[in-house]
Design a protein around this motif. Structure first.
Motif, PDB file in Angstrom:
ATOM      1  N   ALA A 594       0.829  -1.209   0.000  1.00  0.00           N
ATOM      2  CA  ALA A 594       0.000   0.000   0.000  1.00  0.00           C
ATOM      3  C   ALA A 594       0.864   1.260   0.000  1.00  0.00           C
ATOM      4  O   ALA A 594       0.583   2.220  -0.738  1.00  0.00           O
ATOM      5  N   ASP A 597       2.639   1.664  -3.519  1.00  0.00           N
ATOM      6  CA  ASP A 597       1.703   2.071  -4.568  1.00  0.00           C
ATOM      7  C   ASP A 597       1.230   3.505  -4.379  1.00  0.00           C
ATOM      8  O   ASP A 597       1.022   4.247  -5.349  1.00  0.00           O
ATOM      9  N   SER A 598       1.046   3.912  -3.125  1.00  0.00           N
ATOM     10  CA  SER A 598       0.589   5.285  -2.878  1.00  0.00           C
ATOM     11  C   SER A 598       1.634   6.308  -3.315  1.00  0.00           C
ATOM     12  O   SER A 598       1.290   7.441  -3.667  1.00  0.00           O
ATOM     13  N   LEU A 601       1.870   5.542  -7.770  1.00  0.00           N
ATOM     14  CA  LEU A 601       0.735   5.587  -8.683  1.00  0.00           C
ATOM     15  C   LEU A 601      -0.332   6.567  -8.201  1.00  0.00           C
ATOM     16  O   LEU A 601      -0.514   6.755  -6.986  1.00  0.00           O
ATOM     17  N   ARG A 603      -4.200   7.589  -7.389  1.00  0.00           N
ATOM     18  CA  ARG A 603      -5.186   6.777  -6.684  1.00  0.00           C
ATOM     19  C   ARG A 603      -5.987   5.876  -7.618  1.00  0.00           C
ATOM     20  O   ARG A 603      -6.239   4.708  -7.317  1.00  0.00           O
ATOM     21  N   ARG A 606      -4.174   2.473  -8.634  1.00  0.00           N
ATOM     22  CA  ARG A 606      -3.690   1.531  -7.628  1.00  0.00           C
ATOM     23  C   ARG A 606      -4.500   0.244  -7.661  1.00  0.00           C
ATOM     24  O   ARG A 606      -5.724   0.269  -7.769  1.00  0.00           O
ATOM     25  N   ASP A 613      -0.657  -6.040 -12.479  1.00  0.00           N
ATOM     26  CA  ASP A 613      -1.619  -5.008 -12.859  1.00  0.00           C
ATOM     27  C   ASP A 613      -2.604  -5.565 -13.890  1.00  0.00           C
ATOM     28  O   ASP A 613      -2.590  -6.762 -14.214  1.00  0.00           O
ATOM     29  N   SER A 619       3.113  -5.429 -10.740  1.00  0.00           N
ATOM     30  CA  SER A 619       2.626  -4.145 -10.241  1.00  0.00           C
ATOM     31  C   SER A 619       3.781  -3.209  -9.924  1.00  0.00           C
ATOM     32  O   SER A 619       4.935  -3.629  -9.799  1.00  0.00           O
ATOM     33  N   TRP A 621       4.505  -1.699  -7.189  1.00  0.00           N
ATOM     34  CA  TRP A 621       5.192  -1.994  -5.931  1.00  0.00           C
ATOM     35  C   TRP A 621       6.113  -3.202  -6.082  1.00  0.00           C
ATOM     36  O   TRP A 621       7.151  -3.286  -5.418  1.00  0.00           O
TER      37      TRP A 621
END
Length: 766
Positions: A594, A597-598, A601, A603, A606, A613, A619, A621
């Motif tokens: 989390a 990704d924050s 990317l 919001r 995510r 993905d 992904s 992360w």
């Protein structure tokens, strides 16, 4: 009667000489233990080898490693240079490269010489202990020195190459000089004590704390006037430290990084010691080394020290200084979450001194008629215990579980069998090490005789299971247009090990070697290390327990078990399905997913922590962990994949290479394994996609290695694209070396009426 303010008596000289001789005998008894397999950590020795210059390359005086100060490293380097100079004069080593390659061929003479440093250091420790003790109480020095001579932990450590033994010798010499200065004064004695403290800190950082007992001695002798000289002494000791470790200042960034890392180990701990302090561990070892009666007497000596301080007088300072020294060395290791036996080495001689002093002091308080008998019983019991344990320890080391396991492997492993082994297993030459050495500059710079001797060493397809035990488990994530942010991956770095204990990684492996040094720590905490525990259970229930080697009387080392993965074990592994290239990512905690990704990317993009993905790619992360994968996971995937490919186990090799390429497309070795395996399995389209991706990942680094162009040419030829293959071959042929010659041969073959499609090599020289 007290021998206050006096030197050791003339009659003590022969006894001290005899004790030093006994110490040397017990330590050289099996000085060559383990050799020619060099299994010990020996950081000073190994790091000294990295400083050598050869083939026109100058000596690099910067060790580039500051987990330890540099004094012992430079001592080992000086011994290596002396050994080389003598060998060069006698014609044994034509050049430095020949010497360094000889270390890789058979390190026995070099390591034996390096171990003599520890034995010499212990001899100094014995002399210092005897002199200190005899100044406190008659007989205490000789009794304490005997216990030091025979302490099993010190005997074992002296037959290896550690900084601890050198630090202890210099620390005890510093204590002896400061106590002598307190008795008789003299600037030379004080200077000697200060210099020795600086040298001891130059061997290992904790010795810098000896400034505390020095301060006590100076205050006791000079009172309030000691403040200025003490500050000057601290500066002088620091200057000596810098002379021994000059790159602490000249390469301060590396020094600060490594020093912070070492300092943090005390609170973070390591594998097997995450949550508990080391007090009980070290107390048990102290009882083993000196006997519980001596440990009890050493603790009781604190009451005697308090009594002496209360009564006043100059004789109080020596026991007080010893207790302060015991605390500055003992408290850090007792409270740290690290359990390493050699950390106790400086504590043993100090505890022996306090125990011997307390024993003799208490017996002399007995009624006069009972005093001789009490003295004989107490001193005799301590001496007999010490001698018994010392002889047993000295005789040990003739056999080792690791050596016996290595001999078994040498007798039973063939070149088409692959073994995966845990740390602290065998030290046999691996296929990977052989290839890397022969492709390196050192081998090229060595003479033909040295090269021939190295090539004569047998090699084995043994792959080392990476083990992560210390450090922080973090990753650096850089948001678009933002500053880098450091995120925690796992609470402790040891949690990374679970990723490499997936049974599917064993597909294609013939043997697995486990060691008690690793397995014992995992199995001690099955809740935390559930994944590792399950793999051991799978081996025990499905694999054939081929042979085991257990330590015991006269046999040192960890318990070693060697499993053969037969049909039953392979079926159990296959039942778990194919290895997902991102299997390791499933074990990353949601908190890291989390947070990463924050940062990476917006919001709306995510994926809620998903591994892939919407397009099926890793992904954001997951990609952020590429450095961790390269450092911790690919170190297993790459060599294991290469070995499996070389024995024709193409599906397993391809699976491992695909896992490495999933987040490290620039991994050339993994790419070559994947394309070769894919070609063997008829998946030429996959091979082309993989090599194109690797070439794209390397595009920013200039012209890619010729082996990739040669590999791509073979793939294009197999896909029926001779024009593209010819273009790649022409680019390679324009260069020089074996690959250019191979490209020219292939170009000539492309012009023939019926070209064939030979499989290109995995790497140059293969």
């Amino acid at each position: 009667m007290e021998a206050r303010g006096s030197r050791s008596r003339p009659g003590d000289g022969p006894w001290i000489t005899a004790l030093v001789a006994l110490a040397v005998i017990l330590r050289v008894w099996h000085l060559r233990h383990g050799l020619p397999e060099f299994l010990e950590e020996a950081i000073p020795f190994r790091q000294a080898l990295t400083m050598w210059g050869f083939g026109g390359r100058p000596t690099d005086w910067n060790p580039h490693l500051f987990h330890y100060p540099s004094l012992t490293l430079y001592l080992q380097f000086a011994l290596q240079k002396l050994h080389y100079a003598v060998g060069h004069a006698l014609g044994a080593f034509p050049g430095p490269a020949d010497y360094l390659l000889a270390v890789r061929t058979d390190p026995t003479p070099m390591v034996t010489l390096g171990r003599l440093v520890s034995i010499a250091a212990d001899a100094v420790t014995v002399v210092s202990v005897a002199r200190i003790g005899e100044r406190i109480t008659r007989g205490a020095g000789l009794l304490a020195a005997l216990m030091v001579v025979c302490a099993p932990g010190m005997i074992v450590a002296a037959r290896s190459i550690f900084s601890d033994t050198v630090m202890t010798a210099l620390a005890l010499a510093a204590l002896e000089r400061m106590l002598r200065w307190h008795e008789a004064g003299g600037r030379a004695r004080l200077i000697a004590a200060v210099v020795l403290i600086g040298l001891a800190a130059g061997a290992k950082y904790p010795a810098a704390a000896l400034l505390l007992p020095l301060g006590a001695a100076m205050v006791s002798r000079r009172g309030a006037r000691a403040a200025g000289p003490l500050a000057l002494a601290a500066l002088a000791a620091f200057a000596v430290f810098l002379i021994t470790t000059p790159f602490a200042a000249l390469d301060f960034g590396a020094f600060a990084r490594d020093f912070a890392f070492v300092s943090g180990l005390a609170t973070r701990g390591q594998l097997g010691d995450l949550d508990r302090p080391g007090f009980l561990f070290h107390l048990r070892n102290l009882g083993r080394d000196l006997g519980w009666s001596c440990v009890a007497l050493a603790l009781a000596s604190l009451g005697l020290v308090v009594d002496r301080v209360r009564r006043g007088g100059p004789e109080r300072i020596a026991p007080l200084v010893l207790w302060l020294a015991l605390l500055v060395f003992g408290v850090p290791i007792a409270t740290a979450h690290i359990e390493v036996e050699r950390y106790l080495i400086p504590v043993v001689p100090i505890a022996a001194l306090l125990g011997a002093w307390a024993a003799l002091d208490l017996t002399r308080r007995a009624p006069p008629a009972l005093r001789p008998a009490a003295l004989a019983i107490v001193a005799g019991a301590l001496a007999i215990f010490a001698l018994t344990r010392g002889v047993v320890a000295g005789a040990g080391g003739a056999r080792s579980t690791q050596i016996e396991a290595g001999r078994w492997c040498a007798a039973h492993l063939s070149h088409d069998q692959v073994m995966l082994q845990e740390a602290y297993g065998t030290a046999l030459l691996t296929r990977q090490e052989r290839i890397e050495t022969e492709a390196g500059a050192l081998y090229a710079a060595a003479g033909p005789d040295a090269q021939r001797r190295y090539r004569a060493r047998p090699w084995y397809r043994i792959v080392h299971w990476p083990l992560t035990v210390v450090g922080r488990c973090v990753a650096t994530v850089t948001p678009p247009g933002g500053a880098p942010v450091t995120l925690e991956i796992f609470p402790h770095v040891v949690d990374l090990n679970q990723m490499l204990y997936d049974p599917r990684l064993l597909a294609g492996v013939d043997y697995v070697l486990t060691t008690g040094a690793v397995r014992g720590r995992f199995e001690a905490d099955p809740a935390r290390f559930e994944v590792e525990h399950r793999l051991y259970a799978l081996l025990d229930s499905t694999a054939e327990r081929t042979v085991s080697f257990v330590p015991g009387r006269g046999v040192e080392g960890p318990e070693i078990v060697i499993y053969h993965l037969g049909d039953r074990a392979r079926a159990a592994i296959d039942a778990r399905g194919a290895l997902d290239p991102l299997w390791w990512a499933e074990r990353i905690p949601p908190s890291y997913r989390a947070q990463a990704d924050s940062l990476l990317l917006p919001r709306e993009r995510r994926g809620g922590g998903a591994v892939r993905d919407a397009s099926g790619e890793p992904s954001a992360w997951v990609k952020s962990l590429a450095p961790m994968v390269a450092d911790r996971i690919a170190t297993l995937l790459d060599p294991l994949a290469v070995n499996l490919a070389e024995v024709g186990r193409w599906p397993a090799a391809r699976s491992l290479a695909a896992a490495a390429l999933a987040v490290i497309p620039s991994d050339i070795e993994a790419c070559l394994v994947f394309t070769s395996a894919s070609g063997r399995l008829g998946a030429w389209g996959d091979a082309r996609a993989a090599i194109d991706r690797t070439l794209a990942a390397l595009a920013g680094d200039g012209e890619p290695p010729a082996i990739l162009r040669l590999e791509r040419a073979g793939i294009l030829e197999a896909l029926g694209e001779p024009g593209g293959a010819r273009a790649e071959l022409e680019r390679v042929a324009a260069g020089g070396g074996e690959l250019a010659a191979e490209a020219r041969r292939r170009l000539a073959r492309l012009e023939s009426p019926a070209p064939s499609h030979p499989q290109p090599p995995l790497r140059p020289g293969r």
